[in-house]
Design a protein around this motif. Structure first.
Motif, PDB file in Angstrom:
ATOM      1  N   MET A 175      72.282 -48.650  -3.456  1.00 34.95           N
ATOM      2  CA  MET A 175      73.564 -48.038  -3.138  1.00 34.95           C
ATOM      3  C   MET A 175      73.817 -48.131  -1.638  1.00 34.95           C
ATOM      4  O   MET A 175      72.951 -47.767  -0.848  1.00 34.95           O
ATOM      5  N   PRO A 176      74.964 -48.612  -1.218  1.00 35.78           N
ATOM      6  CA  PRO A 176      75.255 -48.698   0.223  1.00 35.78           C
ATOM      7  C   PRO A 176      75.446 -47.311   0.822  1.00 35.78           C
ATOM      8  O   PRO A 176      75.857 -46.371   0.141  1.00 35.78           O
ATOM      9  N   VAL A 177      75.143 -47.193   2.115  1.00 36.18           N
ATOM     10  CA  VAL A 177      75.333 -45.930   2.825  1.00 36.18           C
ATOM     11  C   VAL A 177      76.708 -45.971   3.474  1.00 36.18           C
ATOM     12  O   VAL A 177      76.893 -46.568   4.536  1.00 36.18           O
ATOM     13  N   ARG A 178      77.682 -45.360   2.815  1.00 33.71           N
ATOM     14  CA  ARG A 178      79.073 -45.391   3.288  1.00 33.71           C
ATOM     15  C   ARG A 178      79.523 -43.978   3.623  1.00 33.71           C
ATOM     16  O   ARG A 178      80.344 -43.385   2.928  1.00 33.71           O
ATOM     17  N   LEU A 179      78.973 -43.460   4.675  1.00 32.34           N
ATOM     18  CA  LEU A 179      79.296 -42.108   5.113  1.00 32.34           C
ATOM     19  C   LEU A 179      79.658 -42.172   6.583  1.00 32.34           C
ATOM     20  O   LEU A 179      78.969 -42.809   7.378  1.00 32.34           O
ATOM     21  N   ARG A 180      80.728 -41.519   6.970  1.00 31.65           N
ATOM     22  CA  ARG A 180      81.136 -41.495   8.366  1.00 31.65           C
ATOM     23  C   ARG A 180      80.180 -40.614   9.174  1.00 31.65           C
ATOM     24  O   ARG A 180      79.611 -39.652   8.645  1.00 31.65           O
ATOM     25  N   PRO A 181      80.007 -40.905  10.458  1.00 28.33           N
ATOM     26  CA  PRO A 181      79.165 -40.044  11.282  1.00 28.33           C
ATOM     27  C   PRO A 181      79.578 -38.580  11.223  1.00 28.33           C
ATOM     28  O   PRO A 181      78.719 -37.687  11.154  1.00 28.33           O
ATOM     29  N   ALA A 182      80.881 -38.310  11.245  1.00 29.38           N
ATOM     30  CA  ALA A 182      81.339 -36.920  11.200  1.00 29.38           C
ATOM     31  C   ALA A 182      80.905 -36.244   9.913  1.00 29.38           C
ATOM     32  O   ALA A 182      80.565 -35.046   9.901  1.00 29.38           O
ATOM     33  N   ASP A 183      80.905 -36.985   8.793  1.00 27.01           N
ATOM     34  CA  ASP A 183      80.493 -36.408   7.514  1.00 27.01           C
ATOM     35  C   ASP A 183      78.993 -36.147   7.490  1.00 27.01           C
ATOM     36  O   ASP A 183      78.530 -35.172   6.882  1.00 27.01           O
ATOM     37  N   ALA A 184      78.217 -37.018   8.153  1.00 26.04           N
ATOM     38  CA  ALA A 184      76.773 -36.786   8.238  1.00 26.04           C
ATOM     39  C   ALA A 184      76.489 -35.540   9.069  1.00 26.04           C
ATOM     40  O   ALA A 184      75.590 -34.748   8.738  1.00 26.04           O
ATOM     41  N   VAL A 185      77.234 -35.337  10.148  1.00 28.60           N
ATOM     42  CA  VAL A 185      77.084 -34.131  10.962  1.00 28.60           C
ATOM     43  C   VAL A 185      77.367 -32.889  10.117  1.00 28.60           C
ATOM     44  O   VAL A 185      76.630 -31.895  10.166  1.00 28.60           O
ATOM     45  N   VAL A 186      78.425 -32.944   9.333  1.00 28.02           N
ATOM     46  CA  VAL A 186      78.775 -31.807   8.473  1.00 28.02           C
ATOM     47  C   VAL A 186      77.676 -31.548   7.452  1.00 28.02           C
ATOM     48  O   VAL A 186      77.298 -30.391   7.205  1.00 28.02           O
ATOM     49  N   ALA A 187      77.143 -32.605   6.845  1.00 26.71           N
ATOM     50  CA  ALA A 187      76.098 -32.443   5.833  1.00 26.71           C
ATOM     51  C   ALA A 187      74.869 -31.753   6.414  1.00 26.71           C
ATOM     52  O   ALA A 187      74.299 -30.842   5.803  1.00 26.71           O
ATOM     53  N   LEU A 188      74.457 -32.165   7.595  1.00 29.06           N
ATOM     54  CA  LEU A 188      73.290 -31.552   8.237  1.00 29.06           C
ATOM     55  C   LEU A 188      73.564 -30.100   8.608  1.00 29.06           C
ATOM     56  O   LEU A 188      72.716 -29.220   8.405  1.00 29.06           O
ATOM     57  N   THR A 189      74.740 -29.841   9.142  1.00 29.87           N
ATOM     58  CA  THR A 189      75.094 -28.488   9.555  1.00 29.87           C
ATOM     59  C   THR A 189      75.136 -27.547   8.359  1.00 29.87           C
ATOM     60  O   THR A 189      74.637 -26.410   8.422  1.00 29.87           O
ATOM     61  N   GLU A 190      75.699 -28.010   7.255  1.00 31.65           N
ATOM     62  CA  GLU A 190      75.796 -27.167   6.069  1.00 31.65           C
ATOM     63  C   GLU A 190      74.422 -26.829   5.506  1.00 31.65           C
ATOM     64  O   GLU A 190      74.184 -25.705   5.049  1.00 31.65           O
ATOM     65  N   VAL A 191      73.508 -27.796   5.538  1.00 30.81           N
ATOM     66  CA  VAL A 191      72.152 -27.533   5.066  1.00 30.81           C
ATOM     67  C   VAL A 191      71.485 -26.457   5.921  1.00 30.81           C
ATOM     68  O   VAL A 191      70.827 -25.542   5.409  1.00 30.81           O
ATOM     69  N   LEU A 192      71.654 -26.555   7.227  1.00 33.77           N
ATOM     70  CA  LEU A 192      71.054 -25.563   8.125  1.00 33.77           C
ATOM     71  C   LEU A 192      71.698 -24.200   7.952  1.00 33.77           C
ATOM     72  O   LEU A 192      71.015 -23.167   7.931  1.00 33.77           O
ATOM     73  N   ARG A 193      72.997 -24.167   7.825  1.00 31.87           N
ATOM     74  CA  ARG A 193      73.681 -22.884   7.606  1.00 31.87           C
ATOM     75  C   ARG A 193      73.353 -22.290   6.248  1.00 31.87           C
ATOM     76  O   ARG A 193      73.460 -21.083   6.046  1.00 31.87           O
ATOM     77  N   GLY A 194      72.936 -23.163   5.318  1.00 32.42           N
ATOM     78  CA  GLY A 194      72.573 -22.691   3.983  1.00 32.42           C
ATOM     79  C   GLY A 194      71.206 -22.046   3.904  1.00 32.42           C
ATOM     80  O   GLY A 194      70.799 -21.594   2.829  1.00 32.42           O
ATOM     81  N   GLY A 195      70.492 -22.006   5.015  1.00 35.78           N
ATOM     82  CA  GLY A 195      69.217 -21.299   5.040  1.00 35.78           C
ATOM     83  C   GLY A 195      67.985 -22.169   5.107  1.00 35.78           C
ATOM     84  O   GLY A 195      66.866 -21.651   5.038  1.00 35.78           O
ATOM     85  N   LEU A 196      68.130 -23.489   5.247  1.00 32.16           N
ATOM     86  CA  LEU A 196      66.948 -24.333   5.338  1.00 32.16           C
ATOM     87  C   LEU A 196      66.114 -23.936   6.552  1.00 32.16           C
ATOM     88  O   LEU A 196      66.640 -23.758   7.648  1.00 32.16           O
ATOM     89  N   ASP A 197      64.806 -23.812   6.353  1.00 33.58           N
ATOM     90  CA  ASP A 197      63.874 -23.531   7.440  1.00 33.58           C
ATOM     91  C   ASP A 197      63.151 -24.823   7.785  1.00 33.58           C
ATOM     92  O   ASP A 197      62.249 -25.245   7.055  1.00 33.58           O
ATOM     93  N   PRO A 198      63.511 -25.483   8.885  1.00 34.85           N
ATOM     94  CA  PRO A 198      62.872 -26.765   9.205  1.00 34.85           C
ATOM     95  C   PRO A 198      61.389 -26.632   9.496  1.00 34.85           C
ATOM     96  O   PRO A 198      60.647 -27.620   9.394  1.00 34.85           O
ATOM     97  N   GLU A 199      60.930 -25.431   9.805  1.00 35.54           N
ATOM     98  CA  GLU A 199      59.507 -25.249  10.084  1.00 35.54           C
ATOM     99  C   GLU A 199      58.647 -25.433   8.838  1.00 35.54           C
ATOM    100  O   GLU A 199      57.460 -25.730   8.930  1.00 35.54           O
ATOM    101  N   SER A 200      59.234 -25.237   7.662  1.00 36.91           N
ATOM    102  CA  SER A 200      58.464 -25.311   6.417  1.00 36.91           C
ATOM    103  C   SER A 200      58.530 -26.681   5.755  1.00 36.91           C
ATOM    104  O   SER A 200      57.944 -26.871   4.685  1.00 36.91           O
ATOM    105  N   CYS A 201      59.234 -27.626   6.363  1.00 37.63           N
ATOM    106  CA  CYS A 201      59.409 -28.936   5.730  1.00 37.63           C
ATOM    107  C   CYS A 201      58.138 -29.776   5.833  1.00 37.63           C
ATOM    108  O   CYS A 201      57.367 -29.647   6.777  1.00 37.63           O
ATOM    109  N   PRO A 202      57.899 -30.661   4.836  1.00 42.00           N
ATOM    110  CA  PRO A 202      56.675 -31.477   4.840  1.00 42.00           C
ATOM    111  C   PRO A 202      56.558 -32.353   6.070  1.00 42.00           C
ATOM    112  O   PRO A 202      57.557 -32.839   6.609  1.00 42.00           O
TER     113      PRO A 202
END
Length: 345
Positions: A1-28
């Motif tokens: 599958m091609p990666v067809r996502l705009r940079p702005a959309d990638a920024v939003v995706a990352l921000t939403e994950v962090l605002r959703g409660g992801l704790d980066p300290e616990s990631c593998p």
């Protein structure tokens, strides 16, 4: 599958994950395996909805062959059944998500009027960072610093076509920078950290080695420091680790104590709300082997802000899932072909 996502959309995706409660300290943690051609990296991550793993290759000699230095593939899985959903180009995914991570950070660390970017490097990450930062800030000027005239000229031409004032520069261009981004293969500092103005924000993304760095000790010790996760930085962020005093670097408990002064990306997103340097608020205070962030919960403007990125698996998963949804996929569309392989586009 091609990666067809705009940079702005990638920024939003990352921000939403962090605002959703992801704790980066616990990631593998990333698994790195030395191989004759370079290094193989294995990066797994999972949420309830999606799981995924990136197998990336770092082949230092590839550019001499006219091939990309970073290779690989990303397998996106259904989070419930772990059946395959899509196979993505790992290099394209990395070229999108790394600049997007930087943009999430620098949008919150840069001065409101930041307009001049000094960009070290001329590879895919340099182009990606230019696009990602333009998605979050109104850049007016870019200075490109690189070793070879041809690639520097090409990137300068590209920036001019985007409507920016662009020129080739030398490392001392950081003295006039609002933003500095280092995306190179360097293992030694690229510029004199004493030259960076107090109002500037700096990001270094080129190394995930505890023994390599793109910025010097002077800059790190002058700056307020930010990381994706303290745990990951303690393993891989040579820019920070090599700047520790020898008596601190030699003692694991002392290193962890020093790392409590590095705000992680989830805390930065939480404390700045909608973004912008100088904001304040309550952070999430993620754990690092029991250690919590102990610094100020506001972004200072009286000294440089330094963001060190090593790359983490949760970022790949967040952007891959967003790209999959943009393509039109859903988590319940997992399939397996009769031949035993993933039924993916």
């Amino acid at each position: 599958m091609p990666v067809r996502l705009r940079p702005a959309d990638a920024v939003v995706a990352l921000t939403e994950v962090l605002r959703g409660g992801l704790d980066p300290e616990s990631c593998p943690a990333r698994l790195g395996v030395p191989v004759p051609a370079g290094e193989l990296l294995l990066m797994p991550a999972a949420t309830e909805e999606y799981a995924g793993v990136k197998i990336a290759g770092v082949a230092p000699q590839n550019p001499e062959r006219g091939l990309p230095r970073i290779t690989g593939s990303y397998l996106l899985l259904d989070g419930t059944t772990l059946l395959p959903l899509a196979l993505l180009d790992g290099a394209a995914l990395t070229a999108l998500r790394t600049p997007a991570v930087t943009a999430v950070a620098l949008d919150r660390l840069a001065a409101p009027s930041a307009a001049h970017l000094v960009l070290f490097g001329t590879g895919p990450q340099a182009y990606g960072h230019l696009d990602a930062l333009r998605a979050v800030r109104r850049l007016e000027r870019v200075t490109v610093v690189g070793r070879r005239h041809g690639p520097v000229a090409e990137l300068v031409d590209h920036a001019e076509r985007l409507g920016l004032a662009a020129a080739r520069g030398t490392p001392d261009a950081v003295a006039d920078a609002d933003l500095v981004v280092c995306c190179t293969t360097a293992t030694e500092p690229l510029f004199d950290g004493a030259l960076v103005p107090d109002h500037a924000a700096v990001a270094a993304v080129g190394s995930h080695s505890p023994t390599g760095r793109e910025v010097d000790t002077v800059l790190v010790r002058r700056s307020a420091c930010y990381v994706e996760a303290r745990a990951a930085a303690l393993r891989e962020a040579g820019d920070l680790l090599l700047a520790l005093p020898p008596e601190v670097a030699a003692v694991p408990a002392a290193r962890e104590q020093a790392a409590r002064g590095w705000m992680n990306l989830a805390e930065l997103v939480a404390c700045t709300g909608g973004g912008g340097a100088g904001s304040g608020g309550a952070g999430s205070g993620g754990a690092c082997d029991g250690a919590r962030y102990e610094g100020s919960m506001s972004v200072p403007m009286d000294r440089p802000r330094f963001f060190k990125s090593v790359g983490m698996a949760w970022q790949d998963l967040a952007v891959a899932a967003a790209a999959y949804r943009e393509w039109g996929g859903r988590a319940d569309q997992a399939s397996w072909t009769a031949g035993g392989g993933p039924g993916v586009p």
